[in-house]
Design an enzyme around this catalytic site. Structure first.
Site, PDB file in Angstrom:
ATOM      1  N   ASN A   9      85.035 -45.101  65.048  1.00 28.33           N
ATOM      2  CA  ASN A   9      85.747 -45.818  63.986  1.00 28.33           C
ATOM      3  C   ASN A   9      85.814 -44.896  62.779  1.00 28.33           C
ATOM      4  OD1 ASN A   9      86.609 -47.544  61.986  1.00 28.33           O
ATOM      5  ND2 ASN A   9      84.803 -48.892  62.063  1.00 28.33           N
ATOM      6  N   TRP A  10      86.995 -44.359  62.540  1.00 27.90           N
ATOM      7  CA  TRP A  10      87.135 -43.379  61.448  1.00 27.90           C
ATOM      8  C   TRP A  10      87.205 -44.052  60.079  1.00 27.90           C
ATOM      9  CZ3 TRP A  10      91.267 -39.311  63.514  1.00 27.90           C
ATOM     10  CH2 TRP A  10      90.748 -38.683  64.655  1.00 27.90           C
ATOM     11  N   SER A 213      74.788 -46.803  62.828  1.00 25.21           N
ATOM     12  CA  SER A 213      74.047 -45.542  62.747  1.00 25.21           C
ATOM     13  C   SER A 213      73.748 -44.919  64.112  1.00 25.21           C
ATOM     14  CB  SER A 213      72.765 -45.736  61.930  1.00 25.21           C
ATOM     15  OG  SER A 213      73.094 -46.140  60.606  1.00 25.21           O
ATOM     16  N   GLY A 234      80.549 -44.956  63.636  1.00 28.19           N
ATOM     17  CA  GLY A 234      81.257 -44.707  62.386  1.00 28.19           C
ATOM     18  C   GLY A 234      81.057 -43.275  61.939  1.00 28.19           C
ATOM     19  N   GLY A 235      80.081 -43.059  61.056  1.00 28.69           N
ATOM     20  CA  GLY A 235      79.857 -41.752  60.435  1.00 28.69           C
ATOM     21  C   GLY A 235      79.851 -40.578  61.410  1.00 28.69           C
TER      22      GLY A 235
HETATM   23  P1  PGA Z   1      78.033 -46.199  61.319  1.00 25.55           P
HETATM   24  O1  PGA Z   1      79.230 -47.278  61.411  1.00 25.55           O
HETATM   25  O2  PGA Z   1      77.950 -45.524  62.669  1.00 25.55           O
HETATM   26  O3  PGA Z   1      78.456 -45.241  60.234  1.00 25.55           O
HETATM   27  O4  PGA Z   1      76.803 -46.933  60.994  1.00 25.55           O
HETATM   28  C1  PGA Z   1      79.412 -48.071  62.558  1.00 25.55           C
HETATM   29  C2  PGA Z   1      80.581 -49.002  62.368  1.00 25.55           C
HETATM   30  O5  PGA Z   1      80.790 -49.504  61.248  1.00 25.55           O
HETATM   31  O6  PGA Z   1      81.329 -49.282  63.302  1.00 25.55           O
END
Ligand code: PGA
Length: 251
Positions: A9-10, A213, A234-235
């Site tokens: 998820n960018w 995370s 995400g990140g």
């Molecule tokens: P994150 O985000 O990996 O940066 O914690 C995950 C998400 O929101 O889908």
């Protein structure tokens, strides 16, 4: 056998040149990975160019949201049909950031899921509790309410095109991952709720992703859990090497 899904998820990152740089680096790193369904979700404006860049690779395209109407006087919205037209096969619906900052409710999530399925998209349906809800022992109630609300009115056939993403809000972007056991407990509960609503066959086939995370160094432990079928990242999806390391967790 549930095919794992690793989805990036960018969020609100990457201009078109940055997105092209990322996807061009990522493509060769995952091109031989046939065991995982790989998905990336760029911002709407770059979906077309990223789609063009992934042609011939196993990378699938998702949008981060959609509206429930096909077309009409709805300024600012994008419909499922338009996402298909732009090259998406998947769409994220109900992400906690949409719920938290943009007034998404179980009712709007449900309408969007129905519209997306109707257009032929695979839905990554996000649910998850906040820290206050976890601390208040409400996690299971919250998950059940979000699941029942989001899936309301859907048949078992529809569920074949849904992937659930369990994302505890307190673990998103915080560097604080749920432990393997916490995640497994939630996933097993979610599968149980799906089983109660649709029966064991549908529940067994349902892919349930963990998000919050996820990094190259914690993906293996998560994927070793019996009810974890992938990750929404995400990140760590914003850099080709870390996302590829997650997608290629199986070696
Ligand atoms: P994150 O985000 O990996 O940066 O914690 C995950 C998400 O929101 O889908």
């Amino acid at each position: 056998m549930r095919k794992p899904v690793i989805a990036g998820n960018w969020k609100l990152y990457k201009t078109s040149s940055e997105a092209l740089e990322l996807i061009t680096s990522l493509k060769p790193m995952v091109e031989n990975n046939k065991s995982v369904e790989i998905v990336v979700a760029p911002v709407f404006t770059v979906i077309g160019s990223v789609k063009h860049a992934v042609t011939g690779s196993p990378i699938n395209l998702a949008a981060q949201d959609c509206f429930w109407e096909e077309e009409g006087a709805f300024t600012g919205e994008v419909s499922p049909k338009m996402l298909i037209d732009a090259g998406c096969s998947h769409v994220i619906i109900g992400h906690s950031e949409r719920r938290q900052y943009f007034g998404e409710t179980d009712t709007t999530v449900n309408r969007k899921i129905k519209a997306a399925l109707g257009a032929g998209l695979t839905v990554l349906f996000c649910i998850g509790e906040t820290l206050a809800e976890r601390d208040g022992d409400q996690t299971l109630d919250v998950l059940k309410t979000q699941l029942c609300g989001g899936l309301s009115g859907l048949s078992a056939d529809h569920l074949a095109s849904i992937v659930i993403a369990y994302e505890p809000v307190w673990a998103i972007g915080t560097g604080k991952t749920a432990t393997d056991e916490q995640a497994q407990d939630a996933h097993s509960f979610i599968r149980g709720v799906v089983g109660g609503l649709y029966g064991p066959t549908t529940a067994d086939a349902m892919r349930i992703l963990y998000g919050g995370s996820v990094k190259p160094d914690n993906i293996k432990g998560l994927m070793a859990q019996p009810d974890i079928d992938g990750a929404l990242v995400g990140g760590a999806s914003l850099k080709a090497d870390s996302f590829a390391a997650i997608a290629n967790y199986g070696g």
